[in-house]
Write a protein that holds these residues in place. Structure first.
Motif, PDB file in Angstrom:
ATOM      1  N   THR A 173       0.843  -1.200   0.000  1.00  0.00           N
ATOM      2  CA  THR A 173       0.000   0.000   0.000  1.00  0.00           C
ATOM      3  C   THR A 173       0.876   1.246   0.000  1.00  0.00           C
ATOM      4  O   THR A 173       2.040   1.206   0.410  1.00  0.00           O
ATOM      5  N   ARG A 174       0.275   2.344  -0.450  1.00  0.00           N
ATOM      6  CA  ARG A 174       0.927   3.644  -0.334  1.00  0.00           C
ATOM      7  C   ARG A 174       1.031   3.981   1.160  1.00  0.00           C
ATOM      8  O   ARG A 174       0.130   3.638   1.941  1.00  0.00           O
ATOM      9  N   ASP A 205       0.278   6.072   4.059  1.00  0.00           N
ATOM     10  CA  ASP A 205      -0.740   7.090   4.263  1.00  0.00           C
ATOM     11  C   ASP A 205      -0.069   8.401   4.715  1.00  0.00           C
ATOM     12  O   ASP A 205       0.841   8.378   5.546  1.00  0.00           O
ATOM     13  N   GLY A 235      -0.761   0.646   5.070  1.00  0.00           N
ATOM     14  CA  GLY A 235      -0.486   2.083   5.043  1.00  0.00           C
ATOM     15  C   GLY A 235       0.758   2.523   5.793  1.00  0.00           C
ATOM     16  O   GLY A 235       1.007   3.714   5.947  1.00  0.00           O
ATOM     17  N   ASP A 240     -14.718   2.488   6.311  1.00  0.00           N
ATOM     18  CA  ASP A 240     -14.020   2.054   5.091  1.00  0.00           C
ATOM     19  C   ASP A 240     -14.582   0.738   4.539  1.00  0.00           C
ATOM     20  O   ASP A 240     -14.749   0.585   3.329  1.00  0.00           O
ATOM     21  N   SER A 277      -8.182  -0.092  -1.930  1.00  0.00           N
ATOM     22  CA  SER A 277      -7.790   0.509  -0.650  1.00  0.00           C
ATOM     23  C   SER A 277      -8.798   1.591  -0.296  1.00  0.00           C
ATOM     24  O   SER A 277      -9.707   1.873  -1.078  1.00  0.00           O
ATOM     25  N   ARG A 278      -8.579   2.234   0.835  1.00  0.00           N
ATOM     26  CA  ARG A 278      -9.517   3.288   1.227  1.00  0.00           C
ATOM     27  C   ARG A 278      -9.415   4.489   0.288  1.00  0.00           C
ATOM     28  O   ARG A 278     -10.285   5.344   0.285  1.00  0.00           O
ATOM     29  N   ASP A 279      -8.346   4.537  -0.532  1.00  0.00           N
ATOM     30  CA  ASP A 279      -8.195   5.646  -1.481  1.00  0.00           C
ATOM     31  C   ASP A 279      -8.901   5.386  -2.815  1.00  0.00           C
ATOM     32  O   ASP A 279      -9.002   6.282  -3.651  1.00  0.00           O
ATOM     33  N   ARG A 310      -0.896  10.619   6.764  1.00  0.00           N
ATOM     34  CA  ARG A 310      -0.918  10.807   8.225  1.00  0.00           C
ATOM     35  C   ARG A 310       0.111   9.923   8.910  1.00  0.00           C
ATOM     36  O   ARG A 310       0.681  10.281   9.936  1.00  0.00           O
ATOM     37  N   ALA A 333      -0.459   3.676  11.610  1.00  0.00           N
ATOM     38  CA  ALA A 333      -1.323   3.015  10.619  1.00  0.00           C
ATOM     39  C   ALA A 333      -2.393   2.173  11.321  1.00  0.00           C
ATOM     40  O   ALA A 333      -3.544   2.106  10.875  1.00  0.00           O
TER      41      ALA A 333
END
Ligand code: PLP
Length: 394
Positions: free
Chosen positions: A12-13, A15, A212, A268, A363-365, A17, A257
């Motif tokens: 995953t990218r 995140d 994340g 999500d 993903s959540r994105d 945050r 994360a």
């Protein structure tokens, strides 16, 4: 056009945050957590906060049950070798327990390690098959468990199909026979609600880059009271269970994360599942001879593995990549091989479909626009490949 990334089971990218939380650990809070001065104390506090965040996400009873590692592979290795070292002794000499039970669809981090244990130490490993939906054969599992079983290692969710295993029941059966139960939850943590403490799970692996955080950090949950032989020997870090100076930025990122996943999971999950379902509906409306691999009744929300008849998945992945869509064929870890993965083989997928398995992991994105673009591109690519196959001159 911005690329569409639908390979979140590979990685995953980070995140934004999470990145924000970890960056100060490279400069301001750079101390060694073992140092006696205030630089060390700040780093130690940051690691303790992260440990608590991981504990909270997986629902462990105590923060000291979390051992930080370099990722999923190391966590699996520590769980299996560590448990065998403590429980089975040399060939089960201490307890009479020396056998291991796994599923046929485990990640290579478990499967290949167990194969090497058989080869180098003669350890008996029972590999339990799955059905066409990727569900474990419960009868074969029950039959494989015995007073000789030292350890069971069965994944929580499969990385290729997303199929969820009934780990609570499987763990209870293992405990009935007095065996330890490990689960590779790398694809489940951050994607499913957890409550590890009330289940009879002794050991659980997780990996930062699937949720994340960056690559190169993970954790092993070790239930209090479970004896584990350390596999890295040296300093007293991680209560002697994993020597080596802690990867403080990675650990802080993993904690952040986990905190984010805990907060976002309830909102999500239904949103990602709805996008995944619309992807499947859109594809099946436009492409004949395609089917979902995995258990539609029990899957992680972000994953769909689709078998397209009469195409080579490697070609699908390559052509989609040219159009800015990143997906994977079977498992990314098995990429490079044109053979269907061991998971596809274990599920007994018909030859016509077995070479055309493509995994989409959201993903959540992920957005609805990206799903619409993916449906268009996949339909075109499959149509082109099938047309080429019918026209040898093409
Ligand atoms: N277990 C499963 C189920 C995985 O999907 C992966 C990675 O793909 C791993 C273990 C290995 O994790 P890591 O890449 O952190 O070593």
């Amino acid at each position: 056009m911005t690329p569409v990334y639908l390979d979140n089971n590979a990685t995953t990218r980070v995140d934004p945050r999470v990145l924000e939380a970890m960056l100060p650990m490279f400069s301001g809070v750079f101390g060694n957590p073992s140092s006696a001065h205030s630089f060390g104390a700040s780093a130690k506090t940051a690691v303790a906060t992260a440990r608590e965040q991981v504990r909270a996400l997986i629902g462990a009873a105590h923060a000291d049950e979390i051992v930080f590692t370099s990722g999923g592979t190391e966590s699996d290795t520590l769980a299996i070798l560590g448990a065998l070292a403590a429980t089975a002794g040399a060939g089960g000499a201490t307890t009479g327990r020396s056998e291991v039970v796994i599923s046929a669809v485990e990640h290579p981090a478990v499967r290949k390690l167990c194969a090497s244990l058989t080869k180098t130490r003669g350890i008996v490993v029972h590999e339990i098959g799955v059905d066409g939906r990727g569900r474990i054969d419960r009868d074969a599992y029950a039959a494989a468990l015995s007073e000789r079983t030292a350890l069971v290692s069965i994944m929580w969710a499969n990385n290729e199909t997303g199929t969820i295993f009934p780990v609570a029941d499987l763990a209870a059966q293992a405990k009935d026979k007095g065996a330890l139960f490990h689960t590779d939850a790398v694809q489940a943590v951050g994607r499913l609600p957890f409550g590890v403490a009330e289940r009879m799970i002794d050991l659980l692996s997780l990996s930062g880059h699937k949720l994340g955080a960056p690559k190169g950090v993970g954790a092993l949950y070790v239930r209090r009271g479970v004896r584990l032989g350390a596999q890295t020997i040296g300093g007293a870090q991680e209560r002697g269970r994993r020597a080596g100076t802690e990867n403080v930025p990675g650990i802080v990122a993993l904690g952040a994360a986990c905190a984010l996943a805990a907060e976002r999971l309830p909102s999500d999950t239904p949103r990602i599942a709805a996008l995944r379902d619309s992807l499947e509906t859109g594809l099946f409306a436009r492409i004949a001879e395609a089917k979902v691999l995995g258990d539609p009744d029990s899957r992680v929300a972000n994953t769909t593995s689709i078998a397209f008849a009469d195409v080579e998945s490697e070609a699908v992945v390559r052509l989609l990549d040219r159009r800015g869509i990143a997906v994977s064929s079977g498992s990314a870890c098995a990429a490079g091989s044109v053979e269907p993965s061991h998971v596809v083989r274990a599920m007994g997928v018909l030859e016509q479909f077995a070479r055309g398995v493509v995994r989409f992991s959201l993903s959540r994105d992920t957005t609805a626009d990206e799903i619409a673009r993916t449906i268009d591109c996949v339909s075109d690519v499959i149509a082109d490949l099938r047309a080429d196959a019918l026209d040898p001159a093409a």
